[in-house]
Write an enzyme that holds these catalytic residues in place. Structure first.
Site, PDB file in Angstrom:
ATOM      1  N   GLU A 277      27.141 -31.395  29.684  1.00  0.00           N
ATOM      2  CA  GLU A 277      25.974 -32.021  30.705  1.00  0.00           C
ATOM      3  C   GLU A 277      24.669 -31.016  30.511  1.00  0.00           C
ATOM      4  OE1 GLU A 277      26.674 -34.902  32.163  1.00  0.00           O
ATOM      5  OE2 GLU A 277      28.461 -34.793  31.236  1.00  0.00           O
ATOM      6  N   TRP A 280      23.012 -32.413  27.717  1.00  0.00           N
ATOM      7  CA  TRP A 280      22.172 -33.421  28.065  1.00  0.00           C
ATOM      8  C   TRP A 280      20.844 -33.153  28.483  1.00  0.00           C
ATOM      9  CZ3 TRP A 280      22.604 -38.531  26.513  1.00  0.00           C
ATOM     10  CH2 TRP A 280      23.761 -39.065  26.259  1.00  0.00           C
ATOM     11  N   TRP A 309      10.149 -58.922  32.097  1.00  0.00           N
ATOM     12  CA  TRP A 309      10.773 -58.531  33.292  1.00  0.00           C
ATOM     13  C   TRP A 309      10.282 -59.356  34.453  1.00  0.00           C
ATOM     14  CZ3 TRP A 309      14.021 -54.963  31.735  1.00  0.00           C
ATOM     15  CH2 TRP A 309      13.791 -54.258  30.763  1.00  0.00           C
ATOM     16  N   ASN A 344      25.981 -38.916  39.748  1.00  0.00           N
ATOM     17  CA  ASN A 344      25.615 -39.287  38.283  1.00  0.00           C
ATOM     18  C   ASN A 344      26.181 -40.785  37.898  1.00  0.00           C
ATOM     19  OD1 ASN A 344      24.620 -39.119  35.698  1.00  0.00           O
ATOM     20  ND2 ASN A 344      26.877 -39.017  35.089  1.00  0.00           N
ATOM     21  N   TRP A 362      12.435 -51.175  34.228  1.00  0.00           N
ATOM     22  CA  TRP A 362      13.319 -49.908  34.500  1.00  0.00           C
ATOM     23  C   TRP A 362      12.084 -48.844  34.914  1.00  0.00           C
ATOM     24  CZ3 TRP A 362      11.265 -45.921  31.530  1.00  0.00           C
ATOM     25  CH2 TRP A 362      10.666 -46.374  30.292  1.00  0.00           C
ATOM     26  N   TRP A 385      17.110 -43.394  32.833  1.00  0.00           N
ATOM     27  CA  TRP A 385      16.581 -44.702  33.111  1.00  0.00           C
ATOM     28  C   TRP A 385      16.454 -45.395  31.797  1.00  0.00           C
ATOM     29  CZ3 TRP A 385      16.564 -48.174  36.788  1.00  0.00           C
ATOM     30  CH2 TRP A 385      16.639 -47.659  38.316  1.00  0.00           C
TER      31      TRP A 385
HETATM   32  P1  FAD Z   1      26.757 -31.997  37.044  1.00  0.00           P
HETATM   33  O1  FAD Z   1      27.612 -32.998  36.527  1.00  0.00           O
HETATM   34  O2  FAD Z   1      27.192 -30.695  37.855  1.00  0.00           O
HETATM   35  O3  FAD Z   1      26.007 -31.114  35.829  1.00  0.00           O
HETATM   36  C1  FAD Z   1      25.406 -30.005  35.747  1.00  0.00           C
HETATM   37  C2  FAD Z   1      24.047 -30.096  35.422  1.00  0.00           C
HETATM   38  O4  FAD Z   1      23.807 -30.729  34.160  1.00  0.00           O
HETATM   39  C3  FAD Z   1      22.808 -30.952  36.448  1.00  0.00           C
HETATM   40  O5  FAD Z   1      22.650 -30.120  37.501  1.00  0.00           O
HETATM   41  C4  FAD Z   1      21.957 -31.311  35.398  1.00  0.00           C
HETATM   42  O6  FAD Z   1      20.898 -30.259  35.392  1.00  0.00           O
HETATM   43  C5  FAD Z   1      22.380 -31.436  34.174  1.00  0.00           C
HETATM   44  N1  FAD Z   1      22.916 -32.944  33.988  1.00  0.00           N
HETATM   45  C6  FAD Z   1      23.725 -33.500  34.190  1.00  0.00           C
HETATM   46  N2  FAD Z   1      23.915 -34.861  33.642  1.00  0.00           N
HETATM   47  C7  FAD Z   1      22.771 -34.836  33.176  1.00  0.00           C
HETATM   48  C8  FAD Z   1      22.241 -35.742  32.363  1.00  0.00           C
HETATM   49  N3  FAD Z   1      22.772 -37.230  32.214  1.00  0.00           N
HETATM   50  N4  FAD Z   1      20.941 -35.878  31.903  1.00  0.00           N
HETATM   51  C9  FAD Z   1      20.315 -34.545  32.111  1.00  0.00           C
HETATM   52  N5  FAD Z   1      20.773 -33.845  32.573  1.00  0.00           N
HETATM   53  C10 FAD Z   1      22.141 -33.536  33.202  1.00  0.00           C
HETATM   54  N6  FAD Z   1      19.161 -35.213  36.629  1.00  0.00           N
HETATM   55  C11 FAD Z   1      18.175 -34.553  37.133  1.00  0.00           C
HETATM   56  O7  FAD Z   1      18.372 -33.254  37.288  1.00  0.00           O
HETATM   57  N7  FAD Z   1      17.118 -35.161  37.434  1.00  0.00           N
HETATM   58  C12 FAD Z   1      16.713 -36.455  37.491  1.00  0.00           C
HETATM   59  O8  FAD Z   1      15.543 -36.776  38.126  1.00  0.00           O
HETATM   60  C13 FAD Z   1      17.620 -37.345  37.115  1.00  0.00           C
HETATM   61  N8  FAD Z   1      17.514 -38.669  37.144  1.00  0.00           N
HETATM   62  C14 FAD Z   1      18.628 -39.486  36.375  1.00  0.00           C
HETATM   63  C15 FAD Z   1      18.228 -41.044  36.357  1.00  0.00           C
HETATM   64  C16 FAD Z   1      19.238 -41.582  36.043  1.00  0.00           C
HETATM   65  C17 FAD Z   1      19.120 -43.237  35.889  1.00  0.00           C
HETATM   66  C18 FAD Z   1      20.601 -41.178  35.739  1.00  0.00           C
HETATM   67  C19 FAD Z   1      21.668 -41.962  34.815  1.00  0.00           C
HETATM   68  C20 FAD Z   1      21.012 -39.746  35.652  1.00  0.00           C
HETATM   69  C21 FAD Z   1      19.937 -38.745  35.894  1.00  0.00           C
HETATM   70  N9  FAD Z   1      19.816 -37.575  36.061  1.00  0.00           N
HETATM   71  C22 FAD Z   1      19.008 -36.773  36.690  1.00  0.00           C
HETATM   72  C23 FAD Z   1      21.215 -36.852  35.570  1.00  0.00           C
HETATM   73  C24 FAD Z   1      22.108 -36.688  36.562  1.00  0.00           C
HETATM   74  O9  FAD Z   1      22.763 -37.837  37.223  1.00  0.00           O
HETATM   75  C25 FAD Z   1      22.262 -35.498  37.585  1.00  0.00           C
HETATM   76  O10 FAD Z   1      21.760 -34.465  36.864  1.00  0.00           O
HETATM   77  C26 FAD Z   1      23.389 -34.926  38.254  1.00  0.00           C
HETATM   78  O11 FAD Z   1      24.065 -36.171  38.848  1.00  0.00           O
HETATM   79  C27 FAD Z   1      23.134 -33.849  39.049  1.00  0.00           C
HETATM   80  O12 FAD Z   1      24.313 -33.742  39.670  1.00  0.00           O
HETATM   81  P2  FAD Z   1      25.024 -32.141  39.732  1.00  0.00           P
HETATM   82  O13 FAD Z   1      24.162 -31.154  39.569  1.00  0.00           O
HETATM   83  O14 FAD Z   1      26.429 -32.266  40.485  1.00  0.00           O
HETATM   84  O15 FAD Z   1      25.623 -32.396  37.966  1.00  0.00           O
END
Ligand code: FAD
Length: 474
Positions: A277, A280, A309, A344, A362, A385
């Site tokens: 993650e 990502w 849209w 997420n 979007w 997005w």
């Molecule tokens: P964990 O599951 O513990 O993951 C650890 C870390 O990995 C996160 O803190 C984050 O820094 C990174 N990470 C995890 N998943 C992603 C991902 N898909 N993309 C990029 N980084 C990721 N994340 C943001 O930090 N800021 C945003 O503005 C953001 N907007 C999002 C919008 C959409 C539509 C979607 C689908 C995802 C978005 N995410 C965003 C990614 C992800 O949803 C969040 O990082 C995550 O939910 C944060 O929770 P956590 O720290 O418990 O994640």
């Protein structure tokens, strides 16, 4: 000599590349500066909750820097252009010889930094920038033909391979300098920007709190991450995103902590799923540097510009307020509006619903998320997005459309999460929680909950038609 550390999205003393470099020379006087730019934040749709989070973290950072003999100065001006002028004046006034800062990768930020370097060069100030907010610098993980990967899985494989060969090191927090502690200086003034309280039990401010949360996650929860991460009713993810977004924590700290508790994390197991993650996060940042148009909210897949849209204020408002009549979508949006954070899986479901069920652009969703999220981050948000809208690199194909009812059934089977956020569905039995209106009708109950604003099957067909028309027009 006088060294200035210009702090931006790196609000920490541990593992801060610019700060560590500025402190290397024991003889130098080290100052730090943070410039708030509310006008710019407005343009970037920064959430008031994120502004409040930055403010709290800044106050704590000011104290920990002072303990080490470094005074944190604070200034507020409108936008990036004004911040360049202020920095030049500050350097003159304090006779700064060298400026140290960590790179930001968004387009406006990079333009600002180029302007600063140009200006300070004329003043004879040496500038040093550092790749700091990433595990590996942009451009350093590429395909065999030296271009940026456009698909995540091969990027991730190459990325993990690189980490297996050698790890990026963490920098220690600077030692106390001669004369430490210094007076903390003027209290950080309130921002000229709307701030909104956030839940401090979920997101306590400060590096110590972030490191504690990381440690606990690595010791106790990461092992179950791969089984629990898709269940929003369970606190199964790290919730570290707000800290990573504003740099209270670095991804290197995350990597090293995980490896300390799980030495095999780069090879297999649940800890690897979590590290993936973080990859990502890297992927979207590397992409943004390779394709700067992403910062201007351009779709990556060109033909998706032609999608017609729908402009529907009522639908957009219903989605924003969590009143679409689809329980999992509404519970998720209320979580976002209350906490400034959303799980997420739910970000994917709600984004898909706005784009594929309501056929709304979007970018409306991208902006609304930014305005609410305490972890708002341009690259991750835009990437998420565009993934959901099927307009990005490595996006879901446009004909794969989430069914919001079955998504709810899969990931919140008994409706535990839904009931937490939708008290109006408290009395609906588990088996009916995802389609409460059918149950209410059958049992002659009245629900204080909106009927679905669209019918999924028909909406799906309409969206498929719109995407197909756009594609064939290209
Ligand atoms: P964990 O599951 O513990 O993951 C650890 C870390 O990995 C996160 O803190 C984050 O820094 C990174 N990470 C995890 N998943 C992603 C991902 N898909 N993309 C990029 N980084 C990721 N994340 C943001 O930090 N800021 C945003 O503005 C953001 N907007 C999002 C919008 C959409 C539509 C979607 C689908 C995802 C978005 N995410 C965003 C990614 C992800 O949803 C969040 O990082 C995550 O939910 C944060 O929770 P956590 O720290 O418990 O994640």
């Amino acid at each position: 000599s006088t060294h200035l550390v210009w702090l931006r999205n790196d609000l920490r003393i541990n593992d801060n590349s610019a700060l560590a470099a500025a402190c290397r020379d024991n003889q130098a006087e080290v100052l730090a500066l943070f410039i708030a730019t509310p006008g710019q934040w407005q343009q970037h749709s920064m959430a008031p909750k994120q502004a409040a989070f930055i403010h709290q973290n800044l106050c704590l950072l000011q104290q920990s820097l002072a303990e080490r003999g470094i005074k944190l100065h604070f200034h507020q001006c409108d936008d990036f252009a004004a911040s360049v002028d202020y920095l030049a004046t500050f350097c003159q006034e304090y006779k700064v010889d060298a400026l140290f800062y960590n790179y930001q990768y968004e387009i406006n930020e990079r333009q600002r930094d180029a302007a600063v370097e140009k200006q300070l060069d004329q003043q004879g100030v040496v500038c040093q920038g550092f790749d700091d907010s990433l595990l590996l610098p942009p451009g350093s993980v590429q395909t065999g033909s030296n271009s940026m990967f456009k698909v995540f899985t091969p990027f991730s494989k190459a990325f993990i391979r690189r980490l297996q060969q050698g790890l990026p090191e963490c920098h220690h927090a600077p030692k106390a300098r001669a004369g430490a502690p210094v007076a903390a200086g003027k209290k950080i003034a309130a921002f000229d920007y709307p701030v909104e309280e956030f839940d401090e039990t979920w997101f306590p401010a400060g590096e110590e709190a972030a490191l504690k949360q990381l440690r606990q996650f690595a010791q106790q929860r990461v092992e179950k991450y791969d089984q629990q991460r898709d269940i929003p009713a369970i606190d199964g993810t790290s919730r570290l995103s707000p800290y990573l977004a504003i740099g209270v924590l670095s991804p290197r700290q995350c990597l090293h902590r995980i490896l300390k508790e799980h030495p095999q994390a780069l090879n297999n197991g649940s800890a690897l799923v979590w590290l993936n993650e973080l990859v990502w996060r890297e992927f979207y940042r590397h992409l943004m540097v390779a394709f700067p148009a992403l910062c201007k909210h351009q779709p990556f897949v060109d033909w998706t510009r032609n999608v017609s849209w729908q402009q529907n204020e009522q639908h957009l408002t219903a989605w924003q307020q969590g009143k679409t009549g689809y329980p999992i979508v509404d519970a998720a949006m209320r979580q976002l509006n209350t906490l400034g954070w959303m799980h997420n899986r739910l970000r994917m479901i709600t984004a898909s619903f706005l784009v594929k069920d309501l056929l709304i652009d979007w970018r409306e969703g991208e902006r609304y998320f930014m305005q609410q999220l305490i972890d708002g981050d341009l690259a991750a948000n835009n990437g998420g997005w565009q993934w959901a809208a099927s307009t990005g690199t490595d996006a879901a194909p446009y004909f794969r459309i989430f069914n919001p009812t079955t998504q709810g059934e899969r990931f919140d089977k008994q409706g535990e999460f839904i009931r937490r956020w939708l008290p109006e569905l408290q009395d609906v039995p588990d088996s009916a929680i995802h389609q409460p209106h059918a149950w209410a009708e059958k049992n002659n109950k009245k629900l204080d909950y909106p009927a679905p604003i669209v019918e999924h099957k028909a909406a799906r067909k309409k969206t498929l038609d719109a995407f197909e028309r756009a594609r064939s027009a290209a």
